[in-house]
Scaffold this motif. Structure first.
Motif, short mmCIF file in Angstrom:
data_model
loop_
_atom_site.label_atom_id
_atom_site.label_comp_id
_atom_site.label_asym_id
_atom_site.label_seq_id
_atom_site.Cartn_x
_atom_site.Cartn_y
_atom_site.Cartn_z
N THR A 85 -6.41 8.05 2.43
CA THR A 85 -6.62 6.95 1.52
C THR A 85 -5.34 6.35 0.94
O THR A 85 -4.36 7.33 0.89
CB THR A 85 -7.41 7.27 0.29
OG1 THR A 85 -8.69 7.84 0.75
CG2 THR A 85 -7.74 6.15 -0.72
N GLN A 86 -5.09 4.79 0.94
CA GLN A 86 -3.98 4.42 0.40
C GLN A 86 -4.34 3.55 -0.76
O GLN A 86 -5.30 2.74 -0.45
CB GLN A 86 -3.06 4.01 1.54
CG GLN A 86 -3.55 2.87 2.65
CD GLN A 86 -2.65 2.55 3.56
OE1 GLN A 86 -2.99 1.66 4.38
NE2 GLN A 86 -1.63 3.04 3.75
N THR A 87 -3.51 3.17 -1.67
CA THR A 87 -3.79 2.29 -2.79
C THR A 87 -2.75 1.15 -2.87
O THR A 87 -1.55 1.29 -2.40
CB THR A 87 -3.92 3.05 -3.95
OG1 THR A 87 -2.52 3.68 -4.29
CG2 THR A 87 -5.02 4.06 -3.95
N PHE A 128 0.74 -1.07 0.02
CA PHE A 128 -0.18 0.08 -0.42
C PHE A 128 0.85 1.27 -0.06
O PHE A 128 2.04 1.44 0.56
CB PHE A 128 -1.03 0.06 1.14
CG PHE A 128 -2.22 -0.82 1.11
CD1 PHE A 128 -3.12 -0.41 0.21
CD2 PHE A 128 -2.08 -2.13 1.64
CE1 PHE A 128 -4.52 -1.03 -0.05
CE2 PHE A 128 -3.36 -2.78 1.43
CZ PHE A 128 -4.28 -2.15 0.67
N SER A 141 -8.21 0.40 -3.17
CA SER A 141 -7.75 1.16 -2.08
C SER A 141 -8.55 1.03 -0.96
O SER A 141 -9.30 -0.03 -0.84
CB SER A 141 -8.05 2.56 -2.41
OG SER A 141 -9.61 2.68 -2.92
#
Length: 363
Positions: A65-67, A54, A91
């Motif tokens: 938010t992280q993806t 991530f 995400s």
């Protein structure tokens, strides 16, 4: 393209077309053969790679938010195989905790006194840490209630002449000058370095005299080595070693003296011009008179005198009326009795022979 295909070819009975009861063509109009008999490769369907780690959370608080990503490269689809099914990006939420607030701070205090750097400070206190005390506890701002300016150095001056085997350059705390509570400049205002105090060659390369000054044989007032000196050029004075000479300025008193001399010159010139004009007129008059006398003499020698030079006719004597007669004044006697005159205006009234003074008798 693989695993043995088929090729075909055709022909037609048109060369020539049968006619007039002739027979048709004999044989096949279509024939075929095998092609690409090599075996086709194995069909491979695509597959996903592993998910990446991530990324960094987009916020430090209040839910960021992280993806993470993956690719259809394990294996790559080939031989007519199908591509990967599913998402290549996903995400998730992160740092969902609420951000701290400054509700725990007290109110800002009053600004303090203006400091030497022309700033003033105010502070606050974290009185309730449970509500959050985000941000600094001190606020710095420029002084606003007084005139203040921090001093700054000017540029270094040019190096001075070499005196005592040393050159110096100076700077001043004037760019800008300190004002109010502002601090003065820090550091040294003078810089020095060693040098050679020889005058050098004719061009004075090792002993610069400065602007508007020249290095010449010893005849000036600043002697260097080898009997050479720095002297001011024409029109300059006040030699300063290494800096040169300043231009001679005409004082206001000199200007006033020049103005007075010009005024006196004009006052003397005017009478001279007037006398010159009068002299010229007198000379012209004399020339005209001499010319008239010369013409008169020339006319007299011929026995003819023109009218403009003939003498005027004699004037007739004028008859004067007889003087008026006046009655004789009454005699006045005082001090002595004098004899009465014998006739009106018959002087003398007395003479030394008939003078006979009488004793004075009041009237």
């Amino acid at each position: 393209t693989c695993d043995s295909g088929t090729q075909t070819q055709t022909r037609s009975c048109t060369n020539p077309v049968p006619s007039g009861g002739g027979s048709s063509c004999v044989g096949l109009s279509l024939q075929s053969q095998s092609c690409n008999v090599a075996a086709c490769p194995t069909t491979v369907n695509g597959g996903w790679s592993a998910w990446s780690a991530f990324s960094t959370c987009s916020a430090t608080c209040d839910s960021g938010t992280q993806t993470q990503t993956r690719s259809c490269t394990n294996p790559v689809p080939s031989g007519g195989g199908s591509s990967c099914v599913g998402l290549s990006l996903q995400s998730q939420s992160c740092n969902v905790a609420a951000c701290p607030t400054d509700a725990g701070w007290s109110s800002w205090g009053a600004f303090g006194a203006c400091r030497d750097d022309c700033t003033q400070a105010q502070t606050r206190t974290c009185v309730n840490p449970a509500l959050g005390c985000a941000g600094p506890s001190t606020n710095i701002a420029a002084c606003s209630n007084t005139t203040c300016r921090v001093g700054g150095w000017s540029c270094w001056s040019s190096w001075s002449g070499c005196g005592g085997n040393q050159q110096v350059q100076v700077r001043t705390c004037t760019d800008p000058a300190p004002l109010g509570a502002g601090s003065v400049c820090t550091g040294s205002s003078m810089n020095a370095r060693n040098c050679s105090s020889t005058c050098g060659n004719t061009a004075c390369e090792d002993f610069p005299c400065g602007q508007n000054a020249i290095c010449s044989p010893a005849s000036g007032n600043q002697t260097g080595a080898a009997g050479r000196v720095c002297a001011c050029a024409a029109g300059y004075r006040n030699f300063v070693q290494g800096l040169g000479c300043s231009r001679i300025q005409v004082s206001s008193s000199d200007d006033d003296s020049n103005d007075a001399l010009w005024a006196l010159f004009v006052l003397l010139l005017i009478p001279c011009l007037i006398l010159s004009c009068l002299g010229a007129l007198l000379m012209l008059k004399k020339k005209k008179a001499a010319k008239a006398r010369k013409q008169k003499r020339s006319y007299s020698s011929d026995g003819y005198i023109p009218p403009f030079v003939q003498p005027p006719p004699p004037m007739m004597p004028m008859s004067m009326p007889p003087p008026p007669s006046y009655p004789a004044p009454a005699p006045v006697y005082s001090g002595y009795d004098l004899p009465a005159p014998t006739a009106v205006f018959d002087p003398p009234y007395f003479s030394p022979t008939n003078f006979n003074p009488q004793p004075f008798s009041p009237l």
